[in-house]
Design a protein around this motif. Structure first.
Motif: not given
Length: 453
Positions: A265-283
C-alpha cells in the motif's frame, strides 16, 4: 467414707474437687482466658465446699451418702458452662474425668484400708499422689493427642456412639463406687475393681485409637483431594501456556503477511486503503485480546480458563469479580476455593444437560471485598436430586473433588460457609476474614513507599 471430723471432710472435698478440675482442664478447653477460668473455678469451689461442710455438720448421715453425687453434679453443670467443646463431647470428657476421679478415690480408700488400717491421712496422701501422677502423665504424654483426638471425635463421632461410651464409663464408675462393697477387703473384691478399671480403660484406649485413625484417614483423603486439585490447576495452566504459545506462533506468522500488505500500500501511495486496512487490523486485534476479569493475575487466568471451558459446554456464565492485584489472602488459597467452586459448578451443569438437554444452564460467580471480609458467592443450575450430607454436597454431585479443599482453606482464614440446593439452583456462599498481619504489612509497605516519594 472413712469417717473423720468436718475438717477432714473439708480436706477431702478440696482434694477431690481440685483433682477433677485439674484433670478435666487438661482434656478440655475453656471458652474464657486462663485467669478468668481459674477465678471462676476457685469461686465455685469455695462456695461448694462451704455448703458441703455445713451440710456435713448439720446432717452427717445424708451428707456422707449424697454429698459426692451432689457436688460433682454441680461441677458437671458448671464445667459445661465454661467449656468451649460441643455438648456431647464435653459430656464425654466429664464422664472420663469422673472415671479418673473414681480411680484416685478408690485407690486412696483401698490403700488406706489394706495397708494402714483405715488411716485417714493415708487416704488423703494417696489421693494426692494419684492425682499428681495422673496429671503429670496426661500433661506430658496425653494432652496434645487427646485435644487432637477431640477434634477427630467432634468430626467423626455420631451421637449414638458417644452415648454408648458415656454410659459404659458411668456403669463402671457406679460399680466401683458401690457403697455396699466399698469396705470389702476380700481378694475377689480387689480382682473385681482391677478388672473393671482394666476393661473400661481398654475400651477408652480402643475408642481413642479408632477415632484417631479415622480422623487421620480423613486428613489423608483431604490431602489427596488437594493433590488432585493441584493437578487440575496445573492442567489449566498448561492449557493457558499452550494457548499463549499457539497465539504467539500465529501472530509471528501473520505479521509477515501484514507487513507485506502495508509495504505494498505504501509503495503504491494508496493511503486511504492503507488506513482502512489498519483500522480493520486494529479491530481484529482487539477481539483477540485476553479477557480481563479482575486485576489479580492468578485469579484472572484461572477464571478465564474455566469460563472458556464452561462456554464450550454451552453454559451461560456471569462474573462479578472485584479483586486488586496484590491481595492479602495468598493467590494459591484463592485459587483453591475459586477453581474448585467453578469446576463443581460446571460439573453440576453438565449433569443437568445429560438429564434435560433443553434446560438452560447458568453459572453466576461473585467475589468482592466488603470492609475486612472477602465474600464469595457461586450459584449454578443443578439437578433437583442434589442433596447435602452433614451440610456438604455429596461427592456424586460435585465430581468427588474440591469440597474438602474449599472447607480446609475457609477454616484457615476463620471463614463461614454454607451449601444449599435452592429448588434446582445450587448455591455456595463463603465469608472469610482478611488476615490482619498481612493487612498491616501492606499498610506499612505503602507508608514506606509514601515516605520515599
Amino acid at each position: 467414707m472413712l469417717g473423720g471430723s468436718v475438717w477432714i471432710a473439708c480436706i477431702r472435698y478440696v482434694i477431690s474437687l481440685a483433682g477433677i478440675i485439674l484433670l478435666y482442664s487438661i482434656m478440655s478447653q475453656s471458652r474464657y482466658s486462663t485467669k478468668k477460668t481459674i477465678a471462676c473455678y476457685t469461686s465455685f469451689c469455695v462456695v461448694l465446699i462451704l455448703a458441703a461442710c455445713i451440710w456435713y455438720t448439720v446432717d452427717w448421715e445424708n451428707c456422707v451418702r449424697m454429698s459426692a453425687f451432689v457436688m460433682f453434679l454441680a461441677f458437671a453443670v458448671f464445667s459445661l458452662c465454661l467449656s468451649s467443646d460441643p455438648l456431647f463431647l464435653a459430656i464425654y470428657k466429664l464422664a472420663l474425668s469422673f472415671y479418673l476421679l473414681a480411680v484416685f478415690l478408690i485407690g486412696g480408700i483401698q490403700v488406706s484400708l489394706m495397708f494402714f488400717d483405715g488411716n485417714v491421712w493415708a487416704d488423703v496422701i494417696t489421693r494426692i499422689v494419684l492425682i499428681v501422677l495422673m496429671a503429670w502423665l496426661m500433661e506430658r504424654y496425653v494432652k496434645d493427642s487427646i485435644r487432637g483426638f477431640s477434634h477427630y471425635v467432634q468430626s467423626e463421632l455420631d451421637r449414638f456412639s458417644a452415648a454408648v461410651m458415656v454410659i459404659c464409663i458411668l456403669f463402671g464408675i457406679a460399680f466401683i463406687l458401690n457403697p455396699n462393697l466399698i469396705h470389702e477387703r476380700t481378694p475377689f473384691r480387689l480382682i473385681q475393681i482391677a478388672t473393671n478399671f482394666f476393661l473400661v480403660s481398654a475400651l477408652q484406649l480402643l475408642v481413642y485409637r479408632l477415632y484417631l485413625h479415622m480422623g487421620k484417614e480423613k486428613e489423608y483423603q483431604t490431602e489427596n483431594q488437594l493433590i488432585k486439585m493441584n493437578q487440575r490447576l496445573l492442567e489449566r495452566n498448561m492449557e493457558l501456556l499452550e494457548e499463549s504459545v499457539e497465539s504467539g506462533r500465529r501472530i509471528r506468522h501473520d505479521v509477515r503477511h501484514h507487513n507485506a500488505v502495508i509495504a505494498e500500500y505504501a509503495r503504491l501511495g494508496q493511503n486511504e486503503e492503507l488506513l482502512s486496512y489498519l483500522k480493520e487490523y486494529q479491530e481484529e486485534t482487539d477481539k483477540s485480546v485476553a479477557q480481563v476479569i479482575c486485576a489479580n493475575t492468578a485469579v484472572n487466568n484461572i477464571l478465564a480458563a474455566y469460563t472458556r471451558k464452561a462456554e464450550k459446554q454451552q453454559i451461560k456464565v456471569t462474573l462479578d469479580v472485584e479483586l486488586e492485584r496484590d491481595f492479602a489472602i495468598p493467590s494459591i488459597d484463592l485459587i483453591a476455593i475459586l477453581a474448585n467452586a467453578y469446576e463443581n459448578a460446571i460439573y453440576g451443569c453438565m449433569e443437568v444437560k445429560k438429564q434435560t438437554p433443553e434446560r438452560e444452564c447458568v453459572i453466576h460467580l461473585m467475589l468482592k471485598r466488603k470492609n475486612q471480609k472477602l465474600v464469595i458467592f457461586c450459584s449454578n443450575t443443578c439437578t433437583k436430586e442434589t442433596t447435602l450430607q452433614n451440610g456438604q454436597p455429596r461427592p456424586e454431585f460435585t465430581g468427588g473433588i474440591g469440597v474438602l479443599s474449599i472447607i480446609k482453606t475457609a477454616v484457615k482464614f476463620d471463614g463461614e460457609y454454607d451449601f444449599k440446593n435452592d429448588h434446582g439452583v445450587f448455591v455456595f456462599r463463603l465469608i472469610m476474614n482478611i488476615p490482619q498481619e498481612m493487612k498491616q504489612e501492606e499498610t506499612t509497605g505503602k507508608g514506606s513507599v509514601a515516605c520515599q516519594k
